[in-house]
Scaffold this active site. Structure first.
Site, PDB file in Angstrom:
ATOM      1  N   SER A 241       0.830  -1.214   0.000  1.00 58.92           N
ATOM      2  CA  SER A 241       0.000   0.000   0.000  1.00 58.92           C
ATOM      3  C   SER A 241       0.862   1.260   0.000  1.00 58.92           C
ATOM      4  O   SER A 241       0.611   2.205  -0.774  1.00 58.92           O
ATOM      5  CB  SER A 241      -0.984   0.008   1.177  1.00 58.92           C
ATOM      6  OG  SER A 241      -0.338  -0.276   2.396  1.00 58.92           O
ATOM      7  N   HIS A 318       5.578 -12.962   7.351  1.00 62.79           N
ATOM      8  CA  HIS A 318       5.780 -11.559   6.952  1.00 62.79           C
ATOM      9  C   HIS A 318       6.961 -11.466   6.001  1.00 62.79           C
ATOM     10  O   HIS A 318       7.910 -12.246   6.105  1.00 62.79           O
ATOM     11  CB  HIS A 318       6.017 -10.656   8.166  1.00 62.79           C
ATOM     12  CG  HIS A 318       5.765  -9.219   7.869  1.00 62.79           C
ATOM     13  ND1 HIS A 318       6.745  -8.385   7.361  1.00 62.79           N
ATOM     14  CD2 HIS A 318       4.635  -8.478   7.946  1.00 62.79           C
ATOM     15  CE1 HIS A 318       6.221  -7.188   7.169  1.00 62.79           C
ATOM     16  NE2 HIS A 318       4.937  -7.216   7.509  1.00 62.79           N
ATOM     17  N   ASP A 373      -2.490  -8.837  11.599  1.00 62.06           N
ATOM     18  CA  ASP A 373      -3.839  -9.269  11.207  1.00 62.06           C
ATOM     19  C   ASP A 373      -4.334 -10.475  11.994  1.00 62.06           C
ATOM     20  O   ASP A 373      -5.523 -10.771  11.980  1.00 62.06           O
ATOM     21  CB  ASP A 373      -3.857  -9.584   9.710  1.00 62.06           C
ATOM     22  CG  ASP A 373      -3.484  -8.365   8.884  1.00 62.06           C
ATOM     23  OD1 ASP A 373      -4.000  -7.282   9.187  1.00 62.06           O
ATOM     24  OD2 ASP A 373      -2.680  -8.500   7.942  1.00 62.06           O
TER      25      ASP A 373
HETATM   26  N1  AMX Z   1       1.111 -19.996   5.579  1.00 67.68           N
HETATM   27  C1  AMX Z   1       1.546 -20.844   4.621  1.00 67.68           C
HETATM   28  N2  AMX Z   1       2.603 -20.611   3.826  1.00 67.68           N
HETATM   29  C2  AMX Z   1       3.276 -19.480   4.043  1.00 67.68           C
HETATM   30  C3  AMX Z   1       2.912 -18.557   5.037  1.00 67.68           C
HETATM   31  C4  AMX Z   1       1.772 -18.851   5.813  1.00 67.68           C
HETATM   32  N3  AMX Z   1       1.306 -18.009   6.750  1.00 67.68           N
HETATM   33  N4  AMX Z   1       3.784 -17.533   5.006  1.00 67.68           N
HETATM   34  C5  AMX Z   1       4.660 -17.791   4.013  1.00 67.68           C
HETATM   35  N5  AMX Z   1       4.348 -18.961   3.413  1.00 67.68           N
HETATM   36  C6  AMX Z   1       4.985 -19.558   2.259  1.00 67.68           C
HETATM   37  C7  AMX Z   1       4.922 -18.629   1.062  1.00 67.68           C
HETATM   38  O1  AMX Z   1       3.634 -18.709   0.428  1.00 67.68           O
HETATM   39  C8  AMX Z   1       6.059 -19.119   0.208  1.00 67.68           C
HETATM   40  O2  AMX Z   1       5.634 -20.284  -0.447  1.00 67.68           O
HETATM   41  P1  AMX Z   1       6.187 -20.646  -1.955  1.00 67.68           P
HETATM   42  O3  AMX Z   1       7.675 -20.686  -1.837  1.00 67.68           O
HETATM   43  O4  AMX Z   1       5.538 -21.936  -2.249  1.00 67.68           O
HETATM   44  O5  AMX Z   1       5.718 -19.511  -2.825  1.00 67.68           O
HETATM   45  C9  AMX Z   1       7.109 -19.506   1.274  1.00 67.68           C
HETATM   46  O6  AMX Z   1       6.379 -19.725   2.481  1.00 67.68           O
HETATM   47  C10 AMX Z   1       8.163 -18.468   1.512  1.00 67.68           C
HETATM   48  O7  AMX Z   1       7.504 -17.254   1.811  1.00 67.68           O
HETATM   49  P2  AMX Z   1       8.220 -16.155   2.720  1.00 67.68           P
HETATM   50  O8  AMX Z   1       9.464 -15.729   2.027  1.00 67.68           O
HETATM   51  O9  AMX Z   1       8.344 -16.645   4.111  1.00 67.68           O
HETATM   52  O10 AMX Z   1       7.125 -15.000   2.737  1.00 67.68           O
HETATM   53  P3  AMX Z   1       6.821 -13.899   1.617  1.00 67.68           P
HETATM   54  O11 AMX Z   1       7.691 -12.736   1.890  1.00 67.68           O
HETATM   55  O12 AMX Z   1       6.856 -14.472   0.266  1.00 67.68           O
HETATM   56  O13 AMX Z   1       5.314 -13.557   1.947  1.00 67.68           O
HETATM   57  C11 AMX Z   1       3.458 -13.034   3.315  1.00 67.68           C
HETATM   58  C12 AMX Z   1       4.961 -12.837   3.100  1.00 67.68           C
HETATM   59  C13 AMX Z   1       2.982 -12.122   4.429  1.00 67.68           C
HETATM   60  C14 AMX Z   1       2.720 -12.652   2.025  1.00 67.68           C
HETATM   61  C15 AMX Z   1       3.210 -14.523   3.687  1.00 67.68           C
HETATM   62  O14 AMX Z   1       3.846 -14.813   4.911  1.00 67.68           O
HETATM   63  C16 AMX Z   1       1.749 -14.872   3.749  1.00 67.68           C
HETATM   64  O15 AMX Z   1       1.157 -15.183   2.711  1.00 67.68           O
HETATM   65  N6  AMX Z   1       1.125 -14.854   4.979  1.00 67.68           N
HETATM   66  C17 AMX Z   1      -0.276 -15.088   5.125  1.00 67.68           C
HETATM   67  C18 AMX Z   1      -1.093 -13.881   4.670  1.00 67.68           C
HETATM   68  C19 AMX Z   1      -0.948 -12.729   5.652  1.00 67.68           C
HETATM   69  O16 AMX Z   1      -1.054 -12.881   6.860  1.00 67.68           O
HETATM   70  N7  AMX Z   1      -0.715 -11.533   5.099  1.00 67.68           N
HETATM   71  C20 AMX Z   1      -0.665 -10.296   5.915  1.00 67.68           C
HETATM   72  C21 AMX Z   1       0.747  -9.753   6.067  1.00 67.68           C
HETATM   73  C22 AMX Z   1       0.759  -8.457   6.861  1.00 67.68           C
HETATM   74  C23 AMX Z   1       0.064  -7.366   6.102  1.00 67.68           C
HETATM   75  O17 AMX Z   1       0.519  -6.898   5.071  1.00 67.68           O
HETATM   76  N8  AMX Z   1      -1.086  -6.924   6.560  1.00 67.68           N
END
Ligand code: AMX
Length: 439
Positions: A241, A318, A373
């Site tokens: 954002s 995150h 969240d």
């Molecule tokens: N559940 C399951 N898998 C997860 C996960 C979770 N909570 N968090 C990360 N992973 C997975 C990723 O999808 C990724 O999978 P891939 O290699 O198959 O694509 C792998 O773990 C590596 O990801 P990462 O480097 O640890 O995280 P990222 O920087 O790519 O993504 C985030 C960060 C927040 C998008 C991710 O942790 C996520 O999807 N969390 C759940 C959604 C969420 O809570 N979002 C809110 C974040 C805060 C905000 O902005 N409000």
């Protein structure tokens, strides 16, 4: 209020000079190396943005102009000794870089109240959308429609000198912040209270007024809203954002356009939509398990099932943080103090025990800990705001404080249009392997 604008100008002018000096004297200095891994992982960790309002540390979490959330809760002015700080004070801090006096905060509050009139056509635009459009669609449309009011756009058209762009941007930002709670509350009442709207009360503070216009007048909810608006306000410059607002703003689009871009980014499930997804996922779990007091074993199995289905556990993980989000902790402390034995809050606490080891075992997940969240929805739900499809709008109301303070900074520094470079995948492969690739 002119004095706050002047104070900002005095402070920011020094930084503007520093920005120019750095650009003139050190443009050739190398500050980082970029790896293929960073490019292919969403540009994580590449220093490429200038954001003064806040900085995120992977282990400590967010600091607003150097102050942690714990410090803010002690130092920022509040209305009553046992209350939460007013978001108006955080805005002042992010804009000017100093903890404000109570008078400053009250003056901002009054100023926003005088600017809060939303043009009728913004409500008409919202009303033109079907009621089943997502609250975030309505929110973005309402904000965008207010671009008719842009002081910056008018100043630009009349040929104002670029060194004064910040001034009309300041006016737009103050108007936008002042009006956004009414837009949000209007959508809430439209969707969930049969269009029975509530007028703003100019004697209330910004967050208290939002609660009021949504139909909630208890001191408990006002306290929660003040906390909520403070902790969601900013998360440095690289999140979707904030970055979207900066990017669009860098084309000298007006602040209403820039903030609409921020909100359509916030609406994504990996970003702000996660706050409603958490509640949705918890209810799905309870329905699947047929109980509202699941055992640890049941919860654990459900989490593993979610992962096996190729879904994320919302509220966990995150892109930058590597520890429990202090915004989560602030809400946990709030719940400990004010909420006794709420079933949903208990499950959030239960998940906090169960989810991190499960995510750690997956191996690839860099941060198994909860983010902001994971908690916020259960608090809103506890106080009777049960319509969770609306939750991201509340996040959006708060985020205006940080990213729009940054936009004023962008304009006073005279930051240029943002324009990184892209290459086809093949170029990266050639770089990595030193030979021509196939795709
Ligand atoms: N559940 C399951 N898998 C997860 C996960 C979770 N909570 N968090 C990360 N992973 C997975 C990723 O999808 C990724 O999978 P891939 O290699 O198959 O694509 C792998 O773990 C590596 O990801 P990462 O480097 O640890 O995280 P990222 O920087 O790519 O993504 C985030 C960060 C927040 C998008 C991710 O942790 C996520 O999807 N969390 C759940 C959604 C969420 O809570 N979002 C809110 C974040 C805060 C905000 O902005 N409000």
């Amino acid at each position: 209020m002119e004095y706050i604008k002047n104070r900002f100008f005095q402070k920011a002018s020094k930084c503007t000079a520093e920005y120019q000096r750095l650009k003139n004297e050190h443009s050739d200095k190398v500050i980082a190396q970029v790896t293929i891994g960073q490019v292919l992982s969403g540009m994580k960790g590449i220093p490429a943005l200038v954001t003064d309002t806040s900085k995120l540390d992977p282990d400590e979490g967010i600091r607003f102009r150097g102050h942690s959330i714990t410090e803010l809760r002690e130092k920022l002015p509040r209305l009553s000794p046992d209350g939460e700080p007013l978001p108006e004070g955080l805005f002042y801090l992010m804009l000017i870089g100093e903890i404000p006096e109570k008078d400053d905060v009250m003056n901002i509050s009054k100023d926003w109240a005088t600017r809060a009139h939303v043009p009728q056509h913004a409500f008409d635009v919202i009303d033109a959308l079907p009621k089943n459009s997502k609250p975030m669609t309505q929110f973005a449309a309402g904000i965008l429609s207010m671009a008719t009011e842009s002081v910056f756009q008018k100043a630009y058209r009349t040929g104002v000198h670029k060194k004064f762009y910040w001034d009309s941007t300041f006016e737009d930002v103050m108007n936008l912040i002042a009006r956004i709670p009414h837009i949000a509350a209007y959508i809430y009442r439209r969707n969930f209270h049969n269009d029975r709207h509530i007028e703003p009360n100019p004697r209330l503070d910004w967050a208290g007024n939002l609660a009021h216009m949504m139909g909630f007048d208890s001191e408990d909810i006002r306290r929660l809203f003040r906390l909520y608006m403070v902790i969601h306000a900013d998360h440095e410059g690289g999140n979707v954002s904030a970055h979207a607002a900066h990017l669009v703003g860098s084309a000298l689009s007006n602040p209403y356009y820039a903030y609409t871009a921020a909100m359509t980014g916030l609406a994504g499930p990996l970003h702000g939509y996660a706050n409603q997804d958490v509640i949705h996922w918890m209810f799905e779990m309870l329905e699947f398990l047929g109980t509202d007091e699941p055992t640890d074993e049941q919860v654990s199995k459900y989490c593993i099932q979610t992962l096996e289905e190729g879904r994320v556990i919302p509220g966990y993980g995150h892109a930058v943080l590597r520890k429990t989000d202090p915004r989560f902790t602030a809400q946990l402390e709030f719940a400990d103090k004010y909420i006794k034995d709420d079933k949903l809050v208990n499950i959030v606490n239960q998940l906090y025990r169960i989810v991190p080891p499960i995510l750690s075992d997956v191996g690839k997940i860099k941060n198994p800990w909860p983010n902001v969240d994971a908690y916020s929805g259960s608090l809103l739900y506890h106080y009777g705001i049960k319509e969770y499809t609306f939750y991201t709008v509340l996040f959006g109301v708060s985020r205006v404080l940080g990213v729009m303070a940054s936009l004023i900074n962008d304009r006073i520094y005279g930051l240029p249009i943002e324009r990184p470079t892209s290459y086809p995948l093949k170029w990266y492969r050639d770089k990595a392997e030193g030979e021509p690739g196939n795709c």
